[in-house]
Motif scaffolding. Structure first.
Motif, PDB file in Angstrom:
ATOM      1  N   HIS A   1       0.856  -1.191   0.000  1.00 37.02           N
ATOM      2  CA  HIS A   1       0.000   0.000   0.000  1.00 37.02           C
ATOM      3  C   HIS A   1       0.895   1.245   0.000  1.00 37.02           C
ATOM      4  CE1 HIS A   1      -2.949   2.985   1.261  1.00 37.02           C
ATOM      5  NE2 HIS A   1      -3.888   2.102   0.957  1.00 37.02           N
ATOM      6  N   PRO A   2       0.562   2.260  -0.795  1.00 39.34           N
ATOM      7  CA  PRO A   2       1.420   3.458  -0.823  1.00 39.34           C
ATOM      8  C   PRO A   2       1.615   4.107   0.550  1.00 39.34           C
ATOM      9  CG  PRO A   2      -0.160   3.518  -2.630  1.00 39.34           C
ATOM     10  CD  PRO A   2      -0.538   2.341  -1.773  1.00 39.34           C
TER      11      PRO A   2
ATOM     12  N   CYS B   1     -10.951   6.586  -2.000  1.00 41.20           N
ATOM     13  CA  CYS B   1      -9.882   6.165  -1.091  1.00 41.20           C
ATOM     14  C   CYS B   1      -9.477   7.371  -0.244  1.00 41.20           C
ATOM     15  CB  CYS B   1      -8.676   5.659  -1.888  1.00 41.20           C
ATOM     16  SG  CYS B   1      -7.256   5.316  -0.838  1.00 41.20           S
TER      17      CYS B   1
ATOM     18  N   HIS C   1      -6.319   9.305  -0.968  1.00 37.55           N
ATOM     19  CA  HIS C   1      -6.010   9.838  -2.298  1.00 37.55           C
ATOM     20  C   HIS C   1      -5.419  11.256  -2.297  1.00 37.55           C
ATOM     21  CE1 HIS C   1     -10.089  11.869  -2.786  1.00 37.55           C
ATOM     22  NE2 HIS C   1      -9.312  12.732  -3.363  1.00 37.55           N
TER      23      HIS C   1
ATOM     24  N   CYS D   1      -1.741  10.606  -1.902  1.00 39.10           N
ATOM     25  CA  CYS D   1      -1.135   9.455  -2.573  1.00 39.10           C
ATOM     26  C   CYS D   1      -0.483   9.855  -3.894  1.00 39.10           C
ATOM     27  CB  CYS D   1      -2.198   8.386  -2.824  1.00 39.10           C
ATOM     28  SG  CYS D   1      -1.519   6.926  -3.628  1.00 39.10           S
TER      29      CYS D   1
ATOM     30  N   CYS E   1      -9.544   6.338  -7.822  1.00 41.01           N
ATOM     31  CA  CYS E   1      -9.261   6.476  -6.385  1.00 41.01           C
ATOM     32  C   CYS E   1     -10.110   7.575  -5.754  1.00 41.01           C
ATOM     33  CB  CYS E   1      -7.791   6.803  -6.166  1.00 41.01           C
ATOM     34  SG  CYS E   1      -6.674   5.610  -6.909  1.00 41.01           S
TER      35      CYS E   1
ATOM     36  N   CYS F   1      -6.210  -1.132  -1.812  1.00 42.90           N
ATOM     37  CA  CYS F   1      -5.699  -0.197  -2.818  1.00 42.90           C
ATOM     38  C   CYS F   1      -6.110  -0.695  -4.194  1.00 42.90           C
ATOM     39  CB  CYS F   1      -4.173  -0.097  -2.718  1.00 42.90           C
ATOM     40  SG  CYS F   1      -3.452   0.862  -4.052  1.00 42.90           S
ATOM     41  N   HIS F   2      -6.626   0.198  -5.029  1.00 43.46           N
ATOM     42  CA  HIS F   2      -7.050  -0.213  -6.367  1.00 43.46           C
ATOM     43  C   HIS F   2      -5.887  -0.757  -7.204  1.00 43.46           C
ATOM     44  CE1 HIS F   2     -11.009   1.253  -5.701  1.00 43.46           C
ATOM     45  NE2 HIS F   2     -10.643   2.515  -5.566  1.00 43.46           N
ATOM     46  N   LEU F   3      -4.672  -0.285  -6.917  1.00 45.77           N
ATOM     47  CA  LEU F   3      -3.546  -0.680  -7.756  1.00 45.77           C
ATOM     48  C   LEU F   3      -2.748  -1.845  -7.186  1.00 45.77           C
ATOM     49  CD1 LEU F   3      -2.133   2.802  -8.814  1.00 45.77           C
ATOM     50  CD2 LEU F   3      -3.920   1.433  -9.869  1.00 45.77           C
TER      51      LEU F   3
HETATM   52 FE1  SF4 Z   1      -3.357   5.504  -3.730  1.00 40.90          FE
HETATM   53 FE2  SF4 Z   1      -5.469   4.929  -5.217  1.00 40.90          FE
HETATM   54 FE3  SF4 Z   1      -4.260   3.001  -3.876  1.00 40.90          FE
HETATM   55 FE4  SF4 Z   1      -5.697   4.852  -2.572  1.00 40.90          FE
HETATM   56  S1  SF4 Z   1      -6.458   3.322  -4.000  1.00 40.90           S
HETATM   57  S2  SF4 Z   1      -3.701   4.093  -2.027  1.00 40.90           S
HETATM   58  S3  SF4 Z   1      -5.246   6.651  -3.800  1.00 40.90           S
HETATM   59  S4  SF4 Z   1      -3.389   4.208  -5.547  1.00 40.90           S
END
Ligand code: SF4
Length: 325
Positions: free
Chosen positions: A247-248, A284, A287, A290, A297, A315-317
């Protein structure tokens, strides 16, 4: 592994006012958190101040009632606070505070304060309680004569040992340690952490270790939950999370403590402070800070989902592994 404590989708909302005459605003301190810990295991909870980790600890102990979700201890629902069943349950779970001086009564000798939970729960007669206090002082490495002293006559490390002795008096199965070493000198921190590990190994106590100190959390935990604005955003094995945060937000936390991970992660400085929980960002909640945020997001809140290695990430990514260097 049988769980001792299970939090299932717990939420806790407080009411806050903007100004003296402002309308009450709901502030969701904890939002749909599911966590568990088994006997003899340690669950570490990390995150910035205000992320909901201390409230999660209080919900785990039954000191707060969740607005939604459930807390189960030893397979049974947590009784309502203040009831006789709750008091019996509380003897099996204890809280270790951050500030040992604040947790102790300056007017009373240490031995009397260690005996207090035994008196409250009606355990033993006077002679038995005195013998138990002597054993507890020995268990936490304090000489018996310190029992006659008052808190201000002890060092910070000795006071935290006394607080631990009091927490252990009723032979609890669960200890919630909320920043238990952050008020101590660095030289003393390792001693207290090692003592906690020894006590856990001897007694099979389950620990919830709440801290902003990633190095210590990695050292003591069997599982880690990273919290952001009341929710768990990453959860799993500490070695995996700290070596390769998915997670970022976890990545930014780990990057601030280079010695936590085996690989050097380029320092990520987060923009701004955590948002106000009373004004949670859309989608999120991370966001606005992030570096990888997309339009999705800002619109959709990511669910906490398992990655291929079993770790949970919101996290979507994350599923694309783009977040891993
Ligand atoms: Fe970042 Fe999007 Fe993941 Fe949230 S969902 S942590 S904003 S990349």
């Amino acid at each position: 592994m049988t769980k001792l404590l299970e939090l299932d989708g717990v939420s806790r909302t407080y009411s806050s006012r903007s100004g003296l005459f402002g309308a009450p605003i709901p502030v969701r301190a904890v939002d749909g958190v599911s966590l568990s810990v088994a006997p003899g295991r340690t669950l570490g909870i990390v995150g910035e101040s205000g992320c909901g980790k201390s409230t999660t600890g209080r919900l785990a102990l039954g000191l707060e009632r969740p607005d939604a979700g459930s807390v189960r201890f030893a397979g049974a629902p947590m009784p309502a606070p203040g009831t006789a069943a709750w008091r019996r349950q509380r003897a099996r779970m204890q809280l270790v505070f951050q500030d040992p001086l604040g947790a102790l009564d300056r007017r009373l000798p240490i031995a009397r304060q260690i005996a207090e939970p035994l008196v409250v729960h009606g355990i033993g007669n006077r002679a038995e309680r005195e013998a138990r206090v002597a054993a507890l002082l020995a268990d936490v490495g304090l000489p018996a004569e310190l029992g006659r002293r008052h808190p201000h006559e002890l060092s910070g490390g000795q006071r935290q040992r006394a607080v631990l002795a009091r927490a252990l008096a009723t032979n609890p199965s669960l200890l919630v340690c909320d920043e238990p070493i952050s008020a101590l000198d660095v030289s003393i921190q390792a001693q207290v952490v090692n003592m906690l590990a020894d006590l856990q190994a001897e007694r099979g106590i389950a620990l919830i270790f709440i801290s902003h100190d990633l190095k210590v959390v990695r050292q003591v935990s069997h599982e880690v939950a990273v919290m952001y604005l009341g929710r768990v955003v990453e959860q799993g094995d500490p070695d995996e999370i700290f070596a390769e945060p998915a997670h970022p937000y976890s990545r930014a936390l780990v990057s601030a403590v280079p010695s936590v991970g085996p690989r050097r992660i380029e320092r990520i400085v987060l923009k701004g402070d955590p948002p106000n929980p009373a004004d949670r960002p859309s989608g999120c909640a991370f966001h606005p800070r992030c570096p990888l945020a997309t339009a999705q997001c800002r619109a959709e809140s990511p669910a906490l989902r398992p990655l291929v290695d079993g770790r949970l990430v919101a996290c979507h990514l994350a599923a694309t592994r783009r977040l891993v260097a």
